[in-house]
Write an enzyme that holds these catalytic residues in place. Structure first.
Site, mmCIF file in Angstrom:
data_model
loop_
_atom_site.group_PDB
_atom_site.id
_atom_site.type_symbol
_atom_site.label_atom_id
_atom_site.label_comp_id
_atom_site.label_asym_id
_atom_site.label_seq_id
_atom_site.Cartn_x
_atom_site.Cartn_y
_atom_site.Cartn_z
ATOM 1 C CB SER A 155 94.044 -127.048 -13.395
ATOM 2 O OG SER A 155 92.827 -127.746 -13.528
ATOM 3 C CG ASP A 250 87.975 -123.956 -9.278
ATOM 4 O OD1 ASP A 250 87.424 -124.888 -9.895
ATOM 5 O OD2 ASP A 250 89.210 -123.797 -9.251
ATOM 6 C CG HIS A 280 89.371 -124.179 -12.844
ATOM 7 N ND1 HIS A 280 90.025 -124.784 -11.806
ATOM 8 C CD2 HIS A 280 89.931 -124.667 -13.984
ATOM 9 C CE1 HIS A 280 90.938 -125.608 -12.286
ATOM 10 N NE2 HIS A 280 90.909 -125.551 -13.618
#
Length: 309
Positions: A155, A250, A280
């Protein structure tokens, strides 16, 4: 949504509800993120886990070193945690990194870089590069082979990782063989198709994303700096090969794909792996979601392959 993902999301909601309350929204978000640690399952035993401080000019950078064997001259994975640049720490990613160290047979170095809004861009990048320089000049007290390094992150940590991989190439830092980007943040526009489709989640929302970018890079014009937003990078041809893991459900799906394409256009060898029906953050959910375990195993295989070849 498959049953394991639904169970993880349900568990997330219950865990977040137990977070210590705070009137400070940033502190509240950090508390909530820490509550999700159990989603990763039980922590694996590792040969040794050592916390260490790296000296920077005006502060210290905490790192955690996972050594799977106690051997000498082991390859090392330098890992940058997610948390939208405002959250995450050595504890939030402890369990998946234990599993990765064991699976890959590599030392894993987790970096507790400075967070926004207290320390906005480029503090996290500066900390990451300081750690990379320390490893490059390290005298192998920790058993690290400086010529066999992997830079990785999930991320927001994926954004940091790919910036550092590019910087390492530009500055001729030796030994970086691979970059591993798990559903990386790359684009501050928040206007991709996947952001429109998954603006309300699961896992992350567009409101959180807007706030995070405002805190991480307060000057909107600076969000087009490639060190802040990798999608604007133009000098990628010397970057190391990449494994990019994408989650289908996501908001970051499309910007991850776009960055993979950008690397490919620059001539970088890229493997893009899309995990169907995954939200995610699933890398941290291996206690609930089989694909979390599979992602750790895929990263370990990619590391072993690049070391072998």
């Amino acid at each position: 949504m498959n049953s394991q993902v639904q169970a993880a999301i349900d568990a997330s909601a219950k865990l977040v509800a137990l977070a210590p309350p705070s009137a400070d929204p940033v502190a509240a978000a950090r508390n909530a993120y820490r509550q999700l640690i159990p989603l990763a399952g039980e922590p694996e035993a590792v040969h040794s886990v050592t916390d260490h401080l790296i000296e920077a000019p005006d502060h210290q950078i905490p790192i955690r070193i996972y050594d799977p064997s106690g051997g000498r001259d082991l390859p090392a994975v330098i890992f940058f945690h997610g948390g939208w640049f405002i959250g995450g720490d050595l504890e939030t990613h402890d369990r998946p990194l234990r599993a990765l160290a064991n699976a890959a047979g590599c030392i894993v170095i987790a970096v507790d870089y400075r967070l926004a809004p207290e320390y906005p861009f480029p503090a996290a990048i500066d900390d990451g590069y300081a750690v990379l320089q320390w490893i490059a000049s390290e005298d192998t007290d920790f058993g690290i082979d400086r010529n066999r390094l992997i830079i990785a992150g999930d991320s927001a940590g994926g954004a940091i990782a790919t910036v550092l991989a590019r910087r390492a190439a530009e500055n001729h830092v030796p030994g970086v063989l691979l970059q591993v980007l798990l559903y990386p943040v790359t684009d501050p526009s928040l206007k991709t198709g996947s952001w429109k489709e998954f603006a309300d989640g699961p896992s992350i929302t567009i409101d959180i994303a807007r706030l995070a970018w405002q805190m991480y890079v307060p000057n909107a014009a600076e969000r087009q700096n490639a060190d802040a937003a990798p999608i604007f990078a133009t000098n990628l041809s010397s970057s190391p090969k990449a494994l990019i893991i994408i989650a289908e459900y996501d908001p970051l799906h499309d910007e991850g794909i776009a960055y993979a394409d950008l690397l490919k256009q620059a001539g970088v060898k890229v493997k893009t792996s899309i995990y169907k029906e995954m939200p995610h953050g699933f890398f941290q959910m291996a206690g609930y979601i089989d694909e979390g375990k599979q992602a750790i195993a895929e990263v370990a295989r990619a590391i072993k392959d690049v070391l072998k070849n």
